[in-house]
Design a protein around this motif. Structure first.
Motif, short mmCIF file in Angstrom:
data_model
loop_
_atom_site.label_atom_id
_atom_site.label_comp_id
_atom_site.label_asym_id
_atom_site.label_seq_id
_atom_site.Cartn_x
_atom_site.Cartn_y
_atom_site.Cartn_z
N LYS A 17 -39.26 -28.79 -20.78
CA LYS A 17 -39.42 -28.11 -19.50
C LYS A 17 -38.27 -27.11 -19.28
CE LYS A 17 -41.98 -31.78 -17.22
NZ LYS A 17 -43.07 -31.16 -16.50
N ALA A 18 -37.06 -27.49 -19.65
CA ALA A 18 -35.91 -26.60 -19.51
C ALA A 18 -36.05 -25.38 -20.43
CB ALA A 18 -34.62 -27.36 -19.81
N ALA A 19 -36.58 -25.61 -21.63
CA ALA A 19 -36.77 -24.50 -22.56
C ALA A 19 -37.81 -23.52 -22.04
CB ALA A 19 -37.17 -25.03 -23.94
N VAL A 20 -38.89 -24.04 -21.47
CA VAL A 20 -39.92 -23.17 -20.89
C VAL A 20 -39.33 -22.34 -19.76
CG1 VAL A 20 -42.07 -23.17 -19.54
CG2 VAL A 20 -41.87 -24.62 -21.56
N LEU A 21 -38.57 -22.98 -18.89
CA LEU A 21 -37.93 -22.26 -17.78
C LEU A 21 -36.93 -21.23 -18.31
CD1 LEU A 21 -37.66 -21.91 -14.74
CD2 LEU A 21 -35.86 -23.62 -14.79
N SER A 22 -36.18 -21.58 -19.35
CA SER A 22 -35.21 -20.64 -19.93
C SER A 22 -35.91 -19.40 -20.48
CB SER A 22 -34.41 -21.32 -21.04
OG SER A 22 -33.59 -22.32 -20.51
N VAL A 23 -37.03 -19.60 -21.16
CA VAL A 23 -37.78 -18.46 -21.70
C VAL A 23 -38.24 -17.56 -20.56
CG1 VAL A 23 -39.93 -17.82 -22.86
CG2 VAL A 23 -38.47 -19.58 -23.84
N LEU A 24 -38.75 -18.16 -19.50
CA LEU A 24 -39.20 -17.35 -18.36
C LEU A 24 -38.03 -16.59 -17.71
CD1 LEU A 24 -41.69 -19.85 -16.67
CD2 LEU A 24 -42.23 -17.83 -18.05
N GLU A 25 -36.88 -17.24 -17.61
CA GLU A 25 -35.72 -16.57 -17.02
C GLU A 25 -35.19 -15.47 -17.92
OE1 GLU A 25 -33.25 -19.94 -16.19
OE2 GLU A 25 -34.07 -20.16 -14.17
N VAL A 26 -35.19 -15.68 -19.23
CA VAL A 26 -34.74 -14.63 -20.16
C VAL A 26 -35.69 -13.43 -20.08
CG1 VAL A 26 -34.53 -14.07 -22.62
CG2 VAL A 26 -33.44 -16.13 -21.72
N ILE A 27 -36.99 -13.70 -19.98
CA ILE A 27 -37.95 -12.60 -19.83
C ILE A 27 -37.67 -11.83 -18.53
CG2 ILE A 27 -40.40 -12.08 -19.39
CD1 ILE A 27 -41.06 -14.34 -21.38
N ALA A 28 -37.35 -12.53 -17.46
CA ALA A 28 -37.04 -11.88 -16.19
C ALA A 28 -35.78 -11.02 -16.31
CB ALA A 28 -36.87 -12.91 -15.08
N ILE A 29 -34.77 -11.52 -17.04
CA ILE A 29 -33.53 -10.75 -17.22
C ILE A 29 -33.80 -9.50 -18.06
CG2 ILE A 29 -31.23 -10.80 -18.28
CD1 ILE A 29 -31.14 -13.81 -17.47
N VAL A 30 -34.63 -9.63 -19.09
CA VAL A 30 -34.98 -8.48 -19.93
C VAL A 30 -35.74 -7.44 -19.10
CG1 VAL A 30 -36.47 -7.75 -21.85
CG2 VAL A 30 -34.94 -9.69 -22.14
N MET A 31 -36.67 -7.92 -18.27
CA MET A 31 -37.42 -6.99 -17.42
C MET A 31 -36.49 -6.29 -16.43
SD MET A 31 -40.92 -9.18 -16.85
CE MET A 31 -41.43 -8.20 -15.49
N TYR A 32 -35.51 -7.01 -15.91
CA TYR A 32 -34.52 -6.41 -15.01
C TYR A 32 -33.72 -5.33 -15.76
CZ TYR A 32 -30.29 -5.88 -12.23
OH TYR A 32 -29.24 -5.36 -11.53
N SER A 33 -33.34 -5.62 -17.00
CA SER A 33 -32.59 -4.64 -17.79
C SER A 33 -33.40 -3.38 -18.01
CB SER A 33 -32.22 -5.24 -19.16
OG SER A 33 -31.36 -6.33 -19.00
N VAL A 34 -34.69 -3.54 -18.29
CA VAL A 34 -35.56 -2.38 -18.49
C VAL A 34 -35.71 -1.60 -17.17
CG1 VAL A 34 -37.96 -1.70 -18.98
CG2 VAL A 34 -36.82 -3.39 -20.41
N PHE A 35 -35.82 -2.34 -16.07
CA PHE A 35 -35.99 -1.71 -14.76
C PHE A 35 -34.80 -0.84 -14.38
CE2 PHE A 35 -35.59 -1.87 -10.08
CZ PHE A 35 -36.77 -1.24 -9.74
N ILE A 36 -33.59 -1.28 -14.75
CA ILE A 36 -32.40 -0.47 -14.41
C ILE A 36 -31.97 0.41 -15.58
CG2 ILE A 36 -31.58 -2.08 -12.65
CD1 ILE A 36 -29.51 -3.10 -14.66
N SER A 37 -32.86 0.59 -16.53
CA SER A 37 -32.66 1.51 -17.67
C SER A 37 -31.44 1.16 -18.52
CB SER A 37 -32.56 2.96 -17.18
OG SER A 37 -33.72 3.32 -16.49
N GLN A 38 -31.33 -0.09 -18.90
CA GLN A 38 -30.29 -0.54 -19.83
C GLN A 38 -30.97 -1.09 -21.07
OE1 GLN A 38 -27.71 -3.30 -17.86
NE2 GLN A 38 -26.63 -1.72 -16.74
N PRO A 39 -30.22 -1.22 -22.18
CA PRO A 39 -30.82 -1.82 -23.37
C PRO A 39 -31.34 -3.23 -23.07
CG PRO A 39 -28.70 -0.82 -23.89
CD PRO A 39 -28.85 -0.76 -22.40
N LEU A 40 -32.35 -3.67 -23.83
CA LEU A 40 -33.03 -4.95 -23.57
C LEU A 40 -32.08 -6.13 -23.48
CD1 LEU A 40 -36.25 -4.71 -25.76
CD2 LEU A 40 -36.03 -4.46 -23.30
N PHE A 41 -31.16 -6.23 -24.40
CA PHE A 41 -30.28 -7.39 -24.45
C PHE A 41 -28.86 -7.06 -23.99
CE2 PHE A 41 -33.73 -8.39 -27.35
CZ PHE A 41 -34.13 -9.61 -26.82
#
Length: 134
Positions: A17-41
Motif C-alpha cells: 500500500k505504501a509503494a502504491v501511494l509512493s508511485v502516485l506521489e512521485v507521479i504528482a511531483i513529476v507532473m508538478y515539475s512539468v507544470f512549472i517547466s522544470q526537468p522531470l526529475f
C-alpha cells in the motif's frame, strides 16, 4: 494520506500500500515539475524522501487495523525475537478467550467500536454476538 487511505489503496501488505501511494506521489511531483517547466526529475530528492517516509509508515500499517497483526510484529515472530525493548514484546501473544455475557449486555454497541480484535458483529438490529475467537 497513507492511514486515511488504508481501506481504498489496493493490496494486503502495508508495504505494498505504501509503494502504491509512493508511485502516485512521485507521479504528482513529476507532473508538478512539468507544470512549472522544470526537468522531470528535478525534484528527485523530494521523491526519495516521500517514498522513504511512506515505506517507513507502511511497515507497521496493518497494525493499526483491529484484529490484524502488524508486519513488524509478524517479522519479529519469524526472526524468533521475544522482545525488542519497550517497542515490541511477544510475551503476551494469546491474551485469552473473548466471551460475551448476554445478561450484562444493554446493546450500547461500545464493544463494536472499542474491541481491538474486531470479534463482535451485529446479528439482528438489536443483537450483538461474538463472531469468532482469537
Amino acid at each position: 494520506m497513507l492511514y486515511a487511505g488504508f481501506p481504498v489503496i489496493p493490496g494486503k501488505s502495508g508495504w505494498l500500500k505504501a509503494a502504491v501511494l509512493s508511485v502516485l506521489e512521485v507521479i504528482a511531483i513529476v507532473m508538478y515539475s512539468v507544470f512549472i517547466s522544470q526537468p522531470l526529475f528535478s525534484h528527485w530528492k523530494t521523491m526519495i524522501i516521500v517514498s522513504a517516509i511512506n515505506m517507513w509508515f507502511g511497515f507497521d500499517l496493518r497494525g493499526i487495523v483491529a484484529g490484524v497483526i502488524s508486519e513488524a510484529e509478524w517479522l519479529m515472530h519469524q526472526l524468533g525475537m521475544r522482545s525488542f525493548g519497550h517497542i515490541f514484546s511477544a510475551g503476551v501473544f494469546n491474551p485469552g478467550k473473548i466471551q460475551q455475557d448476554m445478561s450484562k449486555c444493554n446493546n450500547c454497541r461500545i464493544c463494536l467500536m472499542v474491541c481491538p480484535k474486531g470479534v463482535f458483529e451485529t446479528v439482528d438490529k438489536n443483537k450483538i454476538r461474538v463472531q469468532r475467537q482469537w
